[in-house]
Scaffold this motif. Sequence first.
Motif, PDB file in Angstrom:
ATOM      1  N   VAL A  55     -49.412   5.108   6.399  1.00  0.00           N
ATOM      2  CA  VAL A  55     -49.357   4.181   7.692  1.00  0.00           C
ATOM      3  C   VAL A  55     -49.654   4.317   8.684  1.00  0.00           C
ATOM      4  CG1 VAL A  55     -47.035   3.415   9.585  1.00  0.00           C
ATOM      5  CG2 VAL A  55     -46.507   3.822   6.839  1.00  0.00           C
ATOM      6  N   ASN A  56     -49.880   5.236   9.186  1.00  0.00           N
ATOM      7  CA  ASN A  56     -50.718   5.850  10.128  1.00  0.00           C
ATOM      8  C   ASN A  56     -52.252   6.459  10.475  1.00  0.00           C
ATOM      9  OD1 ASN A  56     -48.874   5.760  12.607  1.00  0.00           O
ATOM     10  ND2 ASN A  56     -47.489   6.973  11.065  1.00  0.00           N
ATOM     11  N   LEU A  57     -53.176   6.538   8.538  1.00  0.00           N
ATOM     12  CA  LEU A  57     -53.707   6.764   7.995  1.00  0.00           C
ATOM     13  C   LEU A  57     -53.957   7.815   8.598  1.00  0.00           C
ATOM     14  CD1 LEU A  57     -56.072   3.703   9.099  1.00  0.00           C
ATOM     15  CD2 LEU A  57     -54.708   4.095   6.854  1.00  0.00           C
ATOM     16  N   ASP A  58     -52.962   8.784   8.378  1.00  0.00           N
ATOM     17  CA  ASP A  58     -53.358  10.172   8.548  1.00  0.00           C
ATOM     18  C   ASP A  58     -53.277  11.068   7.731  1.00  0.00           C
ATOM     19  OD1 ASP A  58     -53.079  12.305  10.506  1.00  0.00           O
ATOM     20  OD2 ASP A  58     -51.724  12.467  11.392  1.00  0.00           O
ATOM     21  N   TYR A  59     -53.505  12.481   7.092  1.00  0.00           N
ATOM     22  CA  TYR A  59     -53.510  13.014   6.367  1.00  0.00           C
ATOM     23  C   TYR A  59     -52.797  14.086   7.224  1.00  0.00           C
ATOM     24  CZ  TYR A  59     -56.622  10.984   3.715  1.00  0.00           C
ATOM     25  OH  TYR A  59     -57.581   9.857   2.669  1.00  0.00           O
ATOM     26  N   ILE A  60     -51.729  14.899   6.119  1.00  0.00           N
ATOM     27  CA  ILE A  60     -50.498  15.712   6.601  1.00  0.00           C
ATOM     28  C   ILE A  60     -50.601  17.291   5.764  1.00  0.00           C
ATOM     29  CG2 ILE A  60     -47.924  15.802   6.583  1.00  0.00           C
ATOM     30  CD1 ILE A  60     -49.380  14.223   9.089  1.00  0.00           C
ATOM     31  N   ILE A  61     -50.274  18.418   6.209  1.00  0.00           N
ATOM     32  CA  ILE A  61     -50.657  19.619   5.398  1.00  0.00           C
ATOM     33  C   ILE A  61     -48.311  20.293   5.715  1.00  0.00           C
ATOM     34  CG2 ILE A  61     -50.453  22.069   5.606  1.00  0.00           C
ATOM     35  CD1 ILE A  61     -53.130  21.254   5.978  1.00  0.00           C
ATOM     36  N   VAL A  62     -48.023  20.003   4.724  1.00  0.00           N
ATOM     37  CA  VAL A  62     -46.483  20.748   5.352  1.00  0.00           C
ATOM     38  C   VAL A  62     -46.128  21.390   4.586  1.00  0.00           C
ATOM     39  CG1 VAL A  62     -44.105  19.891   4.533  1.00  0.00           C
ATOM     40  CG2 VAL A  62     -45.742  18.039   4.145  1.00  0.00           C
ATOM     41  N   VAL A  63     -45.451  22.479   5.562  1.00  0.00           N
ATOM     42  CA  VAL A  63     -45.142  23.921   5.345  1.00  0.00           C
ATOM     43  C   VAL A  63     -43.504  23.600   5.285  1.00  0.00           C
ATOM     44  CG1 VAL A  63     -45.394  26.270   6.391  1.00  0.00           C
ATOM     45  CG2 VAL A  63     -46.946  24.472   6.303  1.00  0.00           C
ATOM     46  N   VAL A  64     -42.554  24.144   4.013  1.00  0.00           N
ATOM     47  CA  VAL A  64     -41.687  24.449   4.676  1.00  0.00           C
ATOM     48  C   VAL A  64     -41.289  26.587   4.565  1.00  0.00           C
ATOM     49  CG1 VAL A  64     -39.305  24.447   2.642  1.00  0.00           C
ATOM     50  CG2 VAL A  64     -41.674  22.496   2.802  1.00  0.00           C
ATOM     51  N   SER A  65     -40.385  26.699   5.319  1.00  0.00           N
ATOM     52  CA  SER A  65     -40.222  28.246   5.399  1.00  0.00           C
ATOM     53  C   SER A  65     -38.803  28.624   5.344  1.00  0.00           C
ATOM     54  CB  SER A  65     -40.833  28.275   6.298  1.00  0.00           C
ATOM     55  OG  SER A  65     -40.619  28.273   7.171  1.00  0.00           O
ATOM     56  N   ASP A  66     -38.219  29.449   5.001  1.00  0.00           N
ATOM     57  CA  ASP A  66     -36.777  30.045   5.107  1.00  0.00           C
ATOM     58  C   ASP A  66     -37.131  32.045   5.998  1.00  0.00           C
ATOM     59  OD1 ASP A  66     -35.748  28.415   3.518  1.00  0.00           O
ATOM     60  OD2 ASP A  66     -36.454  29.675   1.423  1.00  0.00           O
ATOM     61  N   HIS A  67     -35.817  31.429   6.948  1.00  0.00           N
ATOM     62  CA  HIS A  67     -35.429  32.081   8.477  1.00  0.00           C
ATOM     63  C   HIS A  67     -34.219  32.335   8.108  1.00  0.00           C
ATOM     64  CE1 HIS A  67     -35.796  33.931  12.495  1.00  0.00           C
ATOM     65  NE2 HIS A  67     -34.262  34.174  12.562  1.00  0.00           N
ATOM     66  N   HIS A  68     -34.592  34.042   8.060  1.00  0.00           N
ATOM     67  CA  HIS A  68     -33.052  34.212   7.352  1.00  0.00           C
ATOM     68  C   HIS A  68     -31.684  34.567   8.682  1.00  0.00           C
ATOM     69  CE1 HIS A  68     -33.476  35.227   3.053  1.00  0.00           C
ATOM     70  NE2 HIS A  68     -34.519  35.384   3.464  1.00  0.00           N
ATOM     71  N   ASN A  69     -30.556  34.378   8.766  1.00  0.00           N
ATOM     72  CA  ASN A  69     -30.068  34.009   9.775  1.00  0.00           C
ATOM     73  C   ASN A  69     -29.045  35.463   9.929  1.00  0.00           C
ATOM     74  OD1 ASN A  69     -31.050  31.446  10.712  1.00  0.00           O
ATOM     75  ND2 ASN A  69     -29.276  30.514   9.739  1.00  0.00           N
ATOM     76  N   ASN A  70     -28.713  35.623   8.801  1.00  0.00           N
ATOM     77  CA  ASN A  70     -27.844  36.933   8.509  1.00  0.00           C
ATOM     78  C   ASN A  70     -27.521  36.642   6.850  1.00  0.00           C
ATOM     79  OD1 ASN A  70     -25.740  34.728   7.058  1.00  0.00           O
ATOM     80  ND2 ASN A  70     -24.665  34.263   8.907  1.00  0.00           N
ATOM     81  N   SER A  71     -26.704  37.241   6.129  1.00  0.00           N
ATOM     82  CA  SER A  71     -26.477  38.106   4.344  1.00  0.00           C
ATOM     83  C   SER A  71     -26.217  36.471   4.187  1.00  0.00           C
ATOM     84  CB  SER A  71     -25.748  39.316   3.894  1.00  0.00           C
ATOM     85  OG  SER A  71     -24.218  38.819   5.008  1.00  0.00           O
ATOM     86  N   ALA A  72     -25.708  35.290   4.109  1.00  0.00           N
ATOM     87  CA  ALA A  72     -24.721  34.549   3.315  1.00  0.00           C
ATOM     88  C   ALA A  72     -25.670  33.561   3.821  1.00  0.00           C
ATOM     89  CB  ALA A  72     -23.630  34.195   4.081  1.00  0.00           C
TER      90      ALA A  72
END
Length: 393
Positions: free
Chosen positions: A153-170
Amino acid sequence: MRTHKGLDMDVILVEILPRLPAKTLIRFKSVCKSLNSVISSRDFVRLYLRHQSLSPSATDKCLILAGHHRINCYQFDQHATTTPTTFVYSKTSRHEELAVIGTSNGLLCIRLIKENFSEFSILNPTTRNYRCIRTLHEELGVGHSYGFGFDHVNLDYIIVVVSDHHNNSAVKTRITSVYSLNKNSWSVVNEIAVAATDTVEAVRRYGVLIDNNLLHWMSWIPELRKHRIGCFDICKNKWTDDVLLPQFYYDLTWQKKIRIVDFGVVDDCLFLTFMDRIEKRDDVWVMKEYGVQESWVRLLSIPDFNCFQIRGGINLVACCQSSDTVLVRLRYSSRLFWHNKVDGGHSEAKFDVAPDFWDNIHAYMCSRSLVHLPGGQLFEHSEALCKSSTDSL
């Protein structure tokens, strides 16, 4: 505007040139300044990509072999043969290792890893052009997964990063960040709370791309004891509905005898490799019609005893459309073989690589491409890249 034989130049530019192979068009760029300007334009590249998507058989393919320390590129044809290396990308002393995140429109996205942060580079093996991407530091969390694609749509190349941030044990927060090549900046587009035991790296750390804009990761849901395939739409900048696995996978009887060992894309279709613990074989299933659960079909089945005495599964790399041959990689040995779906015959695929390159090697298919990287530079201008042993593609 007409040529000397009366043929409209517009016809040449719109109907003829976009159908030619990338290798030919690159040579045409050196004919004159006007042709170079036309072929390098964004409008022409868009037309070229549209024609290639409509006639994939005309698209020249390259085989990318990536190890922890370098990347080799080979010409690949439909008759189970390869030609020698055309370029080599090597790590610098600053980086511990490198990895291919993914490919889109003939571009490779490479992750350069150093201690607790990643640097990125986008490169075109056809034009030998590359561009370094500003660093994304890892303060966002841990357990990162990566993807690369194209926003048509925008003629753009995209890098995606999925990361996890631990809030507590559960509970932990899963953060989705995207890099826009047009904007040359990172942004957070999604944050969601998930169970601490939910892992997006259950099968593959790097996203599987369909239609250039749909990135997929497979995660493991411990409480359900099932895998799920999540989809991130690059054009819409959001997560969409999950893609359903084959119906038999949800049968408890089947779950006791099979294990998913790979997940990827071949011939523009999602595929899954199942290891059958009882029958001792590997089955490859493909989704013929994207998003339709009933369209999953078994593409091939390779018994363990026939698959080079392996245990641990295979990775499907490519299917040869003009024959019944497929290229497979042994999951843990990093060796590649041609396998015939009809008679079950096989032979090892030979490549001109150093012996130590076979450690932890991964294989990808990539189209030749004319895509220009604004602000990019030639491989030879970077300490990270070695000179080619042969001519450019």
